[in-house]
Design an enzyme around this catalytic site. Structure first.
Site, mmCIF file in Angstrom:
data_model
loop_
_atom_site.group_PDB
_atom_site.id
_atom_site.type_symbol
_atom_site.label_atom_id
_atom_site.label_comp_id
_atom_site.label_asym_id
_atom_site.label_seq_id
_atom_site.Cartn_x
_atom_site.Cartn_y
_atom_site.Cartn_z
ATOM 1 N N LYS A 1 0.929 -0.869 -0.025
ATOM 2 C CA LYS A 1 -0.188 0.113 0.176
ATOM 3 C C LYS A 1 0.939 1.112 -0.111
ATOM 4 O O LYS A 1 2.107 1.295 0.682
ATOM 5 C CB LYS A 1 -0.900 -0.120 1.358
ATOM 6 C CG LYS A 1 -1.654 1.322 1.415
ATOM 7 C CD LYS A 1 -2.826 1.516 0.431
ATOM 8 C CE LYS A 1 -3.579 2.826 0.806
ATOM 9 N NZ LYS A 1 -4.289 3.193 -0.093
ATOM 10 N N CYS B 1 -2.515 10.258 -6.023
ATOM 11 C CA CYS B 1 -3.637 9.851 -5.130
ATOM 12 C C CYS B 1 -4.615 11.108 -5.337
ATOM 13 O O CYS B 1 -4.217 12.213 -5.151
ATOM 14 C CB CYS B 1 -3.003 9.659 -3.624
ATOM 15 S SG CYS B 1 -4.627 9.599 -2.741
HETATM 16 O O1 RRO Z 1 -5.715 6.048 -0.189
HETATM 17 C C1 RRO Z 1 -6.427 6.342 -1.447
HETATM 18 O O2 RRO Z 1 -7.135 6.981 -1.128
HETATM 19 C C2 RRO Z 1 -5.829 6.064 -2.759
HETATM 20 C C3 RRO Z 1 -4.540 6.495 -3.213
HETATM 21 BR BR1 RRO Z 1 -3.178 6.436 -2.195
HETATM 22 C C4 RRO Z 1 -4.404 6.440 -4.457
HETATM 23 O O3 RRO Z 1 -3.176 6.355 -5.202
HETATM 24 N N1 RRO Z 1 -5.462 6.357 -5.365
HETATM 25 C C5 RRO Z 1 -6.588 6.017 -5.063
HETATM 26 O O4 RRO Z 1 -7.677 5.702 -5.578
HETATM 27 N N2 RRO Z 1 -6.793 6.072 -3.561
#
Ligand code: RRO
Length: 313
Positions: free
Chosen positions: A48, A132
């Protein structure tokens, strides 16, 4: 029957036993989740996206499955990079499979600090997440080309292990030109395209409300809805990266046929996120088998043979 179809591939000099791995995102945050991936047919363990400090993420409900994908605004919940440095050593030792770190710093200094730490760790590759969409007040770095250039300039100086960039979806051809130029300039090892399509809105007409809570319901859309965008991004970058940067295709891979389409577009390997969240780790072997079957039917015996072979009409 399909044993003669070789799904092995290479991404930025790292050998992968299969073309299919998990995507950073669903179910790869805790050590138990990462062990499940390590035991599966995923050819690597992608972790993650992490930050310097641990994060709880956004308020719930923040993930909703949809008929053809999912919408979420997780907000980067993770245990902090130090845990993932430790996990990488444990995973490498326990399973011997390639491990990929994903990091998503809140600023340039955070990204540099984490890249340095992972360069010292046993991970095989480092994916820097510039896309993100779910952090309030933090625009996606991948849409700011000046900053992307600047940050990569510093990150890629520390370059003993391959660095890749997780990109947002682009929609204009001139943006592919500009981003490809930056990737080539800094000699990144790979790109992963695409991240979810950010800031989409699903409304429940009955409740008259959005279906996720954070950001007024705005969240990242993934799954089958976004496959055409993923395919075009892979193709557009293949045409511009001159074979010097490997490409992970991500977005809407549910079946072996989807994986094959990404192969024709030019992906060196694919990452599975939303389907893994829905179906679990068995999805990796199912998609691999389906991909082998379609490759056999079409007379391809290896990934390299079919890669980028999209025909002209
Ligand atoms: O954790 C998130 O909300 C998230 C991440 Br880091 C990402 O790169 N892409 C996404 O759709 N959610």
């Amino acid at each position: 029957m399909t044993k003669n179809i070789d799904l092995s591939t290479t991404v930025a000099g790292v050998n992968l036993e299969s073309y299919i791995i998990n995507a950073s995102g669903p179910d790869c945050t805790t050590y138990e989740e990462l062990q499940t991936i390590a035991r599966s047919e995923s050819a690597a363990v992608m972790m993650k996206s992490c930050t310097v400090e641990p994060r709880e993420g956004n308020p719930e409900p923040r993930y909703q499955r949809l008929d053809f994908g999912a919408i979420q605004s997780m907000g980067l919940p993770n245990l902090g990079y130090k845990e993932y440095v430790k996990f990488s050593a444990q995973l490498r030792q326990e399973y011997g499979k390639p491990v990929i770190a994903s990091l998503s710093g809140m600023c340039k200094e955070d990204n540099l600090k984490m890249v340095e730490a992972f360069q010292e760790s046993p991970v095989d590759m480092i994916e820097v997440n510039f896309s993100c969409p779910n952090i309030v007040g933090k625009p996606q770095l991948g849409y700011d080309f000046e900053q992307t250039d600047k940050v990569l300039g510093e990150i890629c100086k520390i370059n003993s292990k391959p660095i890749g960039v997780k990109l947002p979806p682009y929609f204009d051809l001139c943006h592919f030109d500009m981003v490809a130029e930056i990737m080539l300039k800094h000699k990144v090892g790979f790109i992963s395209c695409i991240n979810s399509i950010g800031n989409t809105l699903i409304i429940d007409a009955e409740t008259e409300a959005p279906i996720i809570k954070p950001k007024g319901g705005f969240g990242g859309l993934s799954g089958q809805y976004i496959k055409p965008v993923g395919l075009s991004n892979v193709r557009a970058f293949l045409e511009r990266l001159k074979g010097q940067v490997a490409i992970f295709g991500v977005g809407g891979i549910v079946t072996g046929t989807d994986a094959f389409e990404y192969l024709l577009a030019g992906a060196d390997a694919v990452q599975i996120g939303t389907t893994f969240e829905k179906e679990g780790a068995a999805s990796f072997s199912r998609i691999a088998q389906e991909l082998q079957a379609i490759m056999q039917r079409k007379g391809y015996s290896s990934i390299a043979e079919a890669k980028g072979k999209l025909r002209e009409l």
